[in-house]
Write a protein that holds these residues in place. Structure first.
Motif, PDB file in Angstrom:
ATOM      1  N   LYS A 140       0.857  -1.175   0.000  1.00 29.42           N
ATOM      2  CA  LYS A 140       0.000   0.000   0.000  1.00 29.42           C
ATOM      3  C   LYS A 140       0.901   1.235   0.000  1.00 29.42           C
ATOM      4  O   LYS A 140       1.935   1.252   0.644  1.00 29.42           O
ATOM      5  N   PRO A 141       0.487   2.258  -0.736  1.00 28.52           N
ATOM      6  CA  PRO A 141       1.317   3.471  -0.747  1.00 28.52           C
ATOM      7  C   PRO A 141       1.267   4.150   0.617  1.00 28.52           C
ATOM      8  O   PRO A 141       0.282   4.023   1.343  1.00 28.52           O
ATOM      9  N   MET A 200       0.537   6.887   3.309  1.00 25.52           N
ATOM     10  CA  MET A 200      -0.554   7.854   3.382  1.00 25.52           C
ATOM     11  C   MET A 200      -0.077   9.102   4.123  1.00 25.52           C
ATOM     12  O   MET A 200       0.825   9.031   4.950  1.00 25.52           O
ATOM     13  N   THR A 208      -3.166   9.617  -0.331  1.00 25.50           N
ATOM     14  CA  THR A 208      -1.875   9.270  -0.919  1.00 25.50           C
ATOM     15  C   THR A 208      -1.101  10.575  -1.119  1.00 25.50           C
ATOM     16  O   THR A 208      -1.679  11.671  -1.076  1.00 25.50           O
TER      17      THR A 208
END
Length: 101
Positions: A19-20, A22, A72
């Motif tokens: 997951k990128p 945040m 993001t």
């Protein structure tokens, strides 16, 4: 004539999708930007309904800052830039920053 059934070779590589990271978009208090402007900005930039925008504005006013959303990197950067541009257009010193979550 018979057709032989061919199988696709099995994929043995396992892809790990991360997951990128945040980022929290944080609005900072100042003593000069009108509260109505902040509420309108929260509604416009963050698509907040009026009751939530009012609550966030009051949190910024009383606590000095408040998280307006978590996004993001690219979206957070856009939100910060939009806040800064609107504040500047209206000659308000309102500031907005982003911090990795």
């Amino acid at each position: 004539m018979s057709l032989k059934h061919q199988h696709a070779p099995e994929l043995e590589t396992e892809e790990v999708v991360k997951k990128p990271p945040m980022y929290r978009v944080i609005l900072l208090n100042d003593d000069f930007t009108p509260q109505d402007f902040v509420v309108d900005l929260l509604r416009q930039v963050f698509s907040m309904p009026l009751p939530l925008a009012t609550k966030v504005m009051l949190q910024v006013h009383h606590s000095g800052s408040c998280v307006c959303g978590v996004y993001t990197y690219e979206i957070a950067r856009i939100k910060v830039d939009q806040v800064q541009a609107l504040a500047q257009q209206h000659d308000h010193p309102l500031r907005c920053v982003m911090r990795e979550d």
